[in-house]
Design an enzyme around this catalytic site. Structure first.
Site, PDB file in Angstrom:
ATOM      1  N   THR A   1      14.520  40.602 129.687  1.00  0.00           N
ATOM      2  CA  THR A   1      14.555  39.412 128.830  1.00  0.00           C
ATOM      3  C   THR A   1      13.706  39.681 127.596  1.00  0.00           C
ATOM      4  O   THR A   1      12.665  40.325 127.682  1.00  0.00           O
ATOM      5  CB  THR A   1      14.033  38.180 129.591  1.00  0.00           C
ATOM      6  OG1 THR A   1      14.912  37.939 130.678  1.00  0.00           O
ATOM      7  CG2 THR A   1      14.022  36.937 128.709  1.00  0.00           C
TER       8      THR A   1
ATOM      9  N   PHE B   1      11.591  37.939 124.587  1.00  0.00           N
ATOM     10  CA  PHE B   1      10.920  36.685 124.244  1.00  0.00           C
ATOM     11  C   PHE B   1      10.511  36.704 122.776  1.00  0.00           C
ATOM     12  O   PHE B   1      10.252  37.770 122.217  1.00  0.00           O
ATOM     13  CB  PHE B   1       9.649  36.521 125.090  1.00  0.00           C
ATOM     14  CG  PHE B   1       9.919  36.244 126.542  1.00  0.00           C
ATOM     15  CD1 PHE B   1       9.933  34.948 127.018  1.00  0.00           C
ATOM     16  CD2 PHE B   1      10.155  37.290 127.436  1.00  0.00           C
ATOM     17  CE1 PHE B   1      10.179  34.684 128.363  1.00  0.00           C
ATOM     18  CE2 PHE B   1      10.402  37.035 128.774  1.00  0.00           C
ATOM     19  CZ  PHE B   1      10.420  35.728 129.242  1.00  0.00           C
TER      20      PHE B   1
END
Ligand code: PEP
Ligand code: MN
Length: 679
Positions: free
Chosen positions: A281, A283
């Site tokens: 992921t 961010f």
């Protein structure tokens, strides 16, 4: 050897390994301490953090030493590269903005979720290398994190923007387009889920597994394999672990980070559950202000653009990056709520906005965008590619040494947004009418909206005779407080109805920043009057607005000041600016103002923005409007705006300069003749 001897030999070897590992950590800490000292010196001197040539030399000699010692030079290189990356990041901390300010004793970083969820862990990964006191705070929704950031109770918001398995996080991309924030950093996070349960629960006895829907989706294959368990969505991975631990339920499992399972006393039933091994992921670190970052570091720049809804518009904007050989890493589209079925594009560019190559590409692309917003430049965590001007690094070593830390300015430095700079002339769409691009538009209508009958009649009158945009003042900036001030929002409603009736977009004057949003709901184009050309708060608000702006020259403003005013609007992200020459104050009193004819070719040479001429307010006399309009057409204006009234003698405002329907017909006819002669 006996089994016992075997055992003690193994233990001795293991003890040796552990001693080496401890030594490793100590050496690494010593190395990092030295790295931080170098970082402080670099920050003081303002020199670049990243020295690719030095890194290359280090790697080379490390590889050689490794090979001599009988190790794989490839493997050793990977270890050093990881150490170098960590070192660079710790030096970035020394140059980041003063971390803790005012009352706060710690940096406050907000995320969505509860303690030890992936967002929390990734935020800690980012800040732990920064060597500043910080705390992470969980919120239940992305919007709540942004509210706290805007309210000043957080220094940063830390939100996931995309995942390698499920793609873009729509909610966060929406927030980027709607909130006034800057991206000041990014972080990547390897998402590792474990299956955990209360002690005593066997994997075969599970009937239900809880987690965030994204985590459940990422482990879909595993879950199918152990069916008939039921997957139950929860708001948060770590939150599911807390809930399970508190309830003490048996036969229930959760997918959560290892750290959360351990913290809440759950047992690990299975690890590495994700369908894809590359479950990462990304961010974003968001702030309400831009931050200093080193232009020499491998960087990314994020922008948001909106292009005209026409074939090739997006292509033309993007081709500026292709021509400059600037790489785009991501492009994401989001709906534009103000204009149904139109979209804004979130674009990540490889390189820093202060890198001359990137800055030039951005400056070339801006005129092709209706809106342009700079979200920021920040160190990249997904690429080690050097910035454009640093390729190849050795050729530019001297420059790298001299480059300084610079604050990311929301407006890239010169060339300015409105500058001509050899680029193409821009066009501005007002409804389905295009201003600029070789055509000539007639904007016509009364000075002020006075009544339903008056504006409806004026609208059909000018439409029939060749006007393509309807004008009419609802808010009138009158020199005398006792003069008719306009009908306000009631007038705007009438103007809109009349425009809709004859299918013409409308332009109307806006006087105050707080009315922008409301007027923009009805007006196709927002007019800034001569008296407001330097109302900077109004210009800034219009920079945030998604409507085109007709910016009139102040009656004692220079061409330079007019362009500075346009830049205010464009710096906010709204590139749809049309300039209007409407006469300036001179010593001459024979006319209301003096039309500055020379301003038109001067403006054409200095800006790509379209130019409209208003001969009505320049002349102040009906009989001079046509000759001045002809002059405007002859010197290269993109159109004229004139005042026309169904019954000029009864006009409540500027009646001396209002054209009759016949005069307006004459004007259109004679301007067309001039245009033809120029072909
Ligand atoms: C107008 O166009 O209605 C107007 C008031 O013009 P200016 O701002 O140029 O005086
Ligand atoms: Mn007027």
């Amino acid at each position: 050897m006996s089994e016992k001897n075997d055992q003690s030999g193994l233990e001795a070897i293991r003890a040796d390994i552990e001693a080496v590992d401890r030594e490793f950590v100590k050496l690494l800490a010593r190395r990092m301490q030295a790295v931080r000292l170098v970082g402080e010196i670099k920050a003081e001197e303002g020199t670049a953090i990243w020295d690719p040539a030095r890194e290359a030399r280090l790697l080379e000699s490390w590889r050689k030493d490794a090979k001599k010692a009988g190790l794989s030079s490839h493997f050793a290189g990977r270890v050093l590269r990881e150490i170098l990356r960590y070192s660079r990041r710790s030096q970035e901390a020394a140059t980041a903005r003063p971390a803790v300010s005012g009352e706060a004793t710690k940096l406050r970083v907000g995320y969505q979720g509860v303690t030890l969820c992936h967002s929390d862990l990734a935020a800690k990964k980012m800040f732990e290398v920064r060597d500043v006191p910080f705390e992470t705070r969980g919120f239940s929704a992305f919007d709540d994190v942004m509210d706290a950031l805007e309210a000043g109770t957080l220094d940063y918001a830390f939100l996931p923007v995309e995942n390698t398995v499920i793609g873009g996080i729509a909610e966060v991309n929406r927030l980027l387009t709607q909130r006034r924030v800057f991206i000041v950093g990014e972080e990547t996070w390897q998402v590792e889920h474990v299956l955990a349960a209360n002690p005593g629960t066997e994997i075969g006895a599970l009937t239900e597994i809880r987690s965030h829907p994204v985590a459940l989706a990422q482990c879909a294959r595993f879950l199918r394999g152990i069916s008939p368990v039921v997957a139950q969505p929860r708001l948060d991975t770590a939150g599911a672990a807390v809930e399970l631990s508190l309830s003490g339920e048996e036969n229930v499992g959760v997918l959560c980070p290892l750290e959360a399972a351990e913290e809440h006393g759950l047992c690990i039933l299975h690890r590495d559950l994700a369908d894809s091994p590359n479950n990462m992921t990304r961010f974003l670190l968001l702030s309400t202000s831009a931050e200093a970052t080193d232009v020499a570091l491998p960087s990314k720049t994020s922008i948001i653009i909106h292009t005209a809804h026409r074939p090739g518009a997006l292509f033309r904007a993007l081709s500026c990056f292709a021509r400059a050989e600037v790489n785009l890493c991501r492009i994401e589209s989001r709906p534009e709520p103000d204009s149904p079925w139109e979209y804004v594009f979130l674009i990540d560019i490889e390189g820093h906005a202060d890198d001359p190559v990137v800055a030039t590409a951005i400056a070339a692309a801006r005129p092709h965008c209706n809106q342009f917003r700079m979200l920021g430049s920040y160190p990249s965590r997904t690429t080690d590619a050097p910035n454009m001007t640093l390729i190849p690094p050795t050729e530019h070593e001297a420059e790298i040494g001299a480059s300084t830390i610079s604050v990311v300015d929301p407006v890239p430095g010169p060339p300015l947004a409105m500058s001509r700079d050899g680029g193409e002339r821009s066009t501005v769409a007002v409804g389905d009418v295009t201003i600029g691009g070789g055509g000539f538009v007639f904007i016509a209508g009364p000075c002020a909206v006075e009544s339903r009958e008056q504006i409806f009649e004026a609208a059909s009158m000018v439409k029939e005779r060749g006007a393509s945009i309807l004008r009419g003042g609802a808010f009138k900036p009158r020199s005398s407080v006792y003069s008719f001030q306009g009908l306000g929002f009631a007038g705007l409603t009438l103007l809109k109805e009349a425009g809709d009736h004859v299918e013409m977009p409308i332009v109307t004057e806006i006087l105050t920043p707080d009315a922008v949003e409301k007027v923009a709901m009805s007006a196709s184009m927002m007019q800034v009057g001569a008296r407001n050309m330097q109302n900077f708060e109004l210009l800034k608000e219009l920079g945030q607005c998604h409507r085109p702006v007709l910016l009139k020259r102040g009656m004692s403003a220079t061409v330079g000041e007019l362009l500075d005013a346009a830049e205010y609007i464009m710096a906010g992200g709204n590139n749809q600016v049309v300039l209007c020459e409407r006469g300036i104050r001179t010593f001459e009193t024979a006319t209301r103002n003096t039309l500055d004819v020379s301003a038109i070719p001067v403006l054409r040479s200095r800006t790509h923005l379209p130019i409209i001429v208003d001969p009505s307010h320049a002349a102040g006399r009906r009989d001079l409007v046509i000759p001045l309009a002809l002059a405007a057409a002859a010197v290269g204006a993109d159109g004229v705006m004139v005042e026309v009234h169904p019954n000029p003698e009864e006009a409540l405002c500027d009646k001396e300069q209002a054209l009759t329907r016949e005069l307006f017909s004459d004007l259109v006819r004679s301007v067309r003749r001039i245009r033809k002669a120029l072909e």
